[in-house]
Design a protein around this motif. Sequence first.
Motif, short mmCIF file in Angstrom:
data_model
loop_
_atom_site.label_atom_id
_atom_site.label_comp_id
_atom_site.label_asym_id
_atom_site.label_seq_id
_atom_site.Cartn_x
_atom_site.Cartn_y
_atom_site.Cartn_z
N ILE A 1 1.01 -1.26 -0.23
CA ILE A 1 -0.14 -0.31 0.07
C ILE A 1 0.93 1.22 -0.03
O ILE A 1 1.91 1.29 0.82
N PRO A 2 0.53 2.17 -0.68
CA PRO A 2 1.47 3.17 -0.88
C PRO A 2 1.39 3.97 0.46
O PRO A 2 0.45 4.11 1.00
N LYS A 3 2.68 4.60 0.62
CA LYS A 3 2.62 5.45 1.93
C LYS A 3 1.72 6.62 2.07
O LYS A 3 2.08 7.51 0.81
N SER A 4 1.13 6.91 2.85
CA SER A 4 0.33 8.48 2.74
C SER A 4 1.36 9.44 2.86
O SER A 4 2.29 9.55 3.63
N SER A 5 0.94 10.48 1.85
CA SER A 5 1.90 11.66 1.95
C SER A 5 1.50 12.79 2.62
O SER A 5 1.93 13.82 3.00
N TYR A 6 0.38 12.48 3.36
CA TYR A 6 -0.18 13.58 4.05
C TYR A 6 0.18 13.79 5.46
O TYR A 6 0.73 12.72 6.20
N LYS A 7 0.77 14.87 5.74
CA LYS A 7 1.48 15.35 6.92
C LYS A 7 0.49 15.65 8.12
O LYS A 7 -0.15 16.53 7.93
N ASP A 8 0.52 14.96 9.09
CA ASP A 8 -0.60 15.22 9.97
C ASP A 8 -0.39 16.52 10.60
O ASP A 8 0.74 16.88 11.16
N PRO A 9 -1.42 17.42 10.69
CA PRO A 9 -1.28 18.88 11.30
C PRO A 9 -1.13 18.86 12.77
O PRO A 9 -1.68 17.71 13.38
N ALA A 10 -0.57 19.81 13.32
CA ALA A 10 -0.32 19.88 14.73
C ALA A 10 -1.77 19.84 15.53
O ALA A 10 -1.78 19.08 16.58
N VAL A 11 -2.88 20.17 14.97
CA VAL A 11 -4.17 20.10 15.57
C VAL A 11 -4.39 18.59 16.00
O VAL A 11 -5.33 18.52 16.74
N LEU A 12 -3.83 17.86 15.33
CA LEU A 12 -4.23 16.36 15.55
C LEU A 12 -3.57 15.66 16.43
O LEU A 12 -3.81 14.47 17.13
N LYS A 13 -2.35 16.31 16.91
CA LYS A 13 -1.43 15.75 17.66
C LYS A 13 -2.25 15.42 19.12
O LYS A 13 -2.93 16.33 19.55
N CYS A 14 -2.02 14.33 19.57
CA CYS A 14 -2.73 14.01 21.08
C CYS A 14 -1.97 12.87 21.71
O CYS A 14 -0.95 12.29 21.41
N ASN A 15 -2.40 13.12 23.18
CA ASN A 15 -1.54 12.09 24.15
C ASN A 15 -2.48 10.98 24.23
O ASN A 15 -3.71 11.18 24.46
N PHE A 16 -1.96 9.74 24.04
CA PHE A 16 -2.66 8.67 24.39
C PHE A 16 -1.88 7.64 25.33
O PHE A 16 -0.96 7.08 25.05
N PHE A 17 -2.47 7.59 26.43
CA PHE A 17 -1.59 7.37 27.91
C PHE A 17 -0.36 7.50 27.84
O PHE A 17 0.64 6.49 27.93
N GLY A 18 0.13 8.70 27.69
CA GLY A 18 1.44 9.29 27.70
C GLY A 18 2.14 9.05 26.73
O GLY A 18 3.53 9.56 26.40
N LYS A 19 1.75 8.54 25.60
CA LYS A 19 2.35 8.23 24.09
C LYS A 19 1.82 9.34 23.20
O LYS A 19 0.57 9.47 23.17
N GLN A 20 2.53 10.07 22.46
CA GLN A 20 2.27 11.00 21.50
C GLN A 20 1.89 10.31 20.38
O GLN A 20 2.57 9.68 19.59
N LEU A 21 0.75 10.63 19.97
CA LEU A 21 0.10 10.19 18.73
C LEU A 21 0.08 11.27 17.70
O LEU A 21 -0.10 12.46 18.13
N SER A 22 0.44 11.09 16.46
CA SER A 22 0.57 12.31 15.48
C SER A 22 -1.09 12.43 15.18
O SER A 22 -1.28 13.62 14.37
N ASN A 23 -1.86 11.63 15.29
CA ASN A 23 -3.23 11.74 14.91
C ASN A 23 -4.04 10.97 15.76
O ASN A 23 -3.63 9.76 16.31
N PRO A 24 -5.38 11.06 16.08
CA PRO A 24 -6.26 10.30 16.88
C PRO A 24 -7.08 9.20 16.16
O PRO A 24 -7.99 8.60 16.86
N VAL A 25 -6.70 8.93 15.03
CA VAL A 25 -7.52 7.84 14.37
C VAL A 25 -6.93 6.49 14.06
O VAL A 25 -5.80 6.41 13.58
N GLY A 26 -7.19 5.58 14.55
CA GLY A 26 -6.54 4.23 15.00
C GLY A 26 -7.66 3.23 14.02
O GLY A 26 -8.74 3.52 13.57
N LEU A 27 -6.91 2.07 13.85
CA LEU A 27 -7.50 0.97 13.13
C LEU A 27 -8.24 0.02 14.16
O LEU A 27 -7.41 -0.22 15.28
N ALA A 28 -9.42 -0.14 14.08
CA ALA A 28 -10.12 -1.02 15.05
C ALA A 28 -9.94 -2.46 14.86
O ALA A 28 -9.19 -3.11 13.75
#
Length: 391
Positions: free
Chosen positions: A66-93
């Motif tokens: 699968i091609p790597k997404s070229s979208y750069k996650d903007p700062a507004v999407l950065k979040c903390n998930f149990f002390g880990k920094q995520l670049s965005n809050p959208v995960g795979l279920a």
Amino acid sequence: MSSLSLKQKLKSIAILTVGGYGVFALVNVFKCNEKFYKQVVMPLMHRLDPEKAHELAIFIAKHRLIPKSSYKDPAVLKCNFFGKQLSNPVGLAAGFDKHGEAIIGLRDVGFGFVEVGSVTPNPQLGNDKPRLFRLKEDKAVVNRYGFNSIGHDRVVESLDDIRNVHHLNYTFGVNLGKNKSSADSINDYVEGVKKFAPFADYLVINVSSPNTPGLRALQTKVALEALLKAVVETRNNLSQVTKPYLLLKLAPDLSYEECKDIAEVLKKKSCKVDGLIVCNSTVERPESLQSDHKSESGGLSGLPLNDVSTKMISEMHKLTDGMMIVGVGGIFSGKDAYNKIKAGASVVQLYTGMVYEGPPIVTKVKRELAELLMADGYTNVTEAVGKDLQQ
Ligand SMILES: Cc1cc2nc3c(=O)[nH]c(=O)nc-3n(C[C@H](O)[C@H](O)[C@H](O)COP(=O)(O)O)c2cc1C
């Protein structure tokens, strides 16, 4: 002009046309063009049997085709998930990468985190095929996989390789299930906590899949209390310094009273998990369903679950006084994700959306979510969590 040269000309035109289309298709596939996937690639995938298409998608992700997404996650999407920094809050279920084979490829698609599983202690085949159905008209899926799993040990091998050979510093969780024939359900989860603690950032106690007989009864007060006590104690007693977080995944088919009972259990110190995943697929069949497969037994996911899940997120957020919630169910757009966040979800997950729109849905959801957050004046997604409940 001779007839031979006319033939040659036609052949050249045909080659150019087919070649041109081929190049056009390849460029669109590799540029992750949203429309092209939705209108061409996914309808082609849908010519395959659903389970075969799932296997093909895993093969592609596993081999990082699968091609790597070229979208750069903007700062507004950065979040903390149990002390880990995520670049965005959208995960795979859970349920897509059941055996933990494709985490790196799925990270390339742009997911902020990935959930592997469900995994059972011993290998088991799951239910008879066919067990996966697309409800195209409803943008939904019914599945009754029944925890087909290669078992703890083989998934551990795969995750060990990812952490210790590939040195992957990326957030992923493992969703724990139980064997159908198990005589001791609690022990199945306890074993899962011990086995996966060294690899996973978080572990999910999944008592909400509709396809394992008796599983959802573990959500009832007495059974849940015994289960949570055992897994919390096991996690707390682990010798490793960084211990995994524990999340409980709930079914959307619980009544308000049952949700209240669960919230009460969660308030007990001995049962204190770190968060909830709301929600799994539903056994309900809304009147609105149009597709032929609507009567297949199993869990319904996708668009019909969207509002049900958002409502349940806000209920559980209130009942638990703001416990960390992973919001999942029917996300197809940034607005769907935003609604769940405003209802109290700190991060979100999706699965069925990818069945209909392919990997570009991840970038689409992130881009639209970022636009909505910024339009409402937020500088960070975390500021919007639970906002609908405060008004
Ligand atoms: C084919 C399929 C298999 C699934 N398998 C699992 C599973 O093994 N464990 C689990 O906790 N949830 C499983 N789920 C449920 C999803 O994780 C998710 O909770 C649900 O599908 C709602 O999200 P969605 O509407 O975005 O798909 C599965 C869903 C689908 C569609």
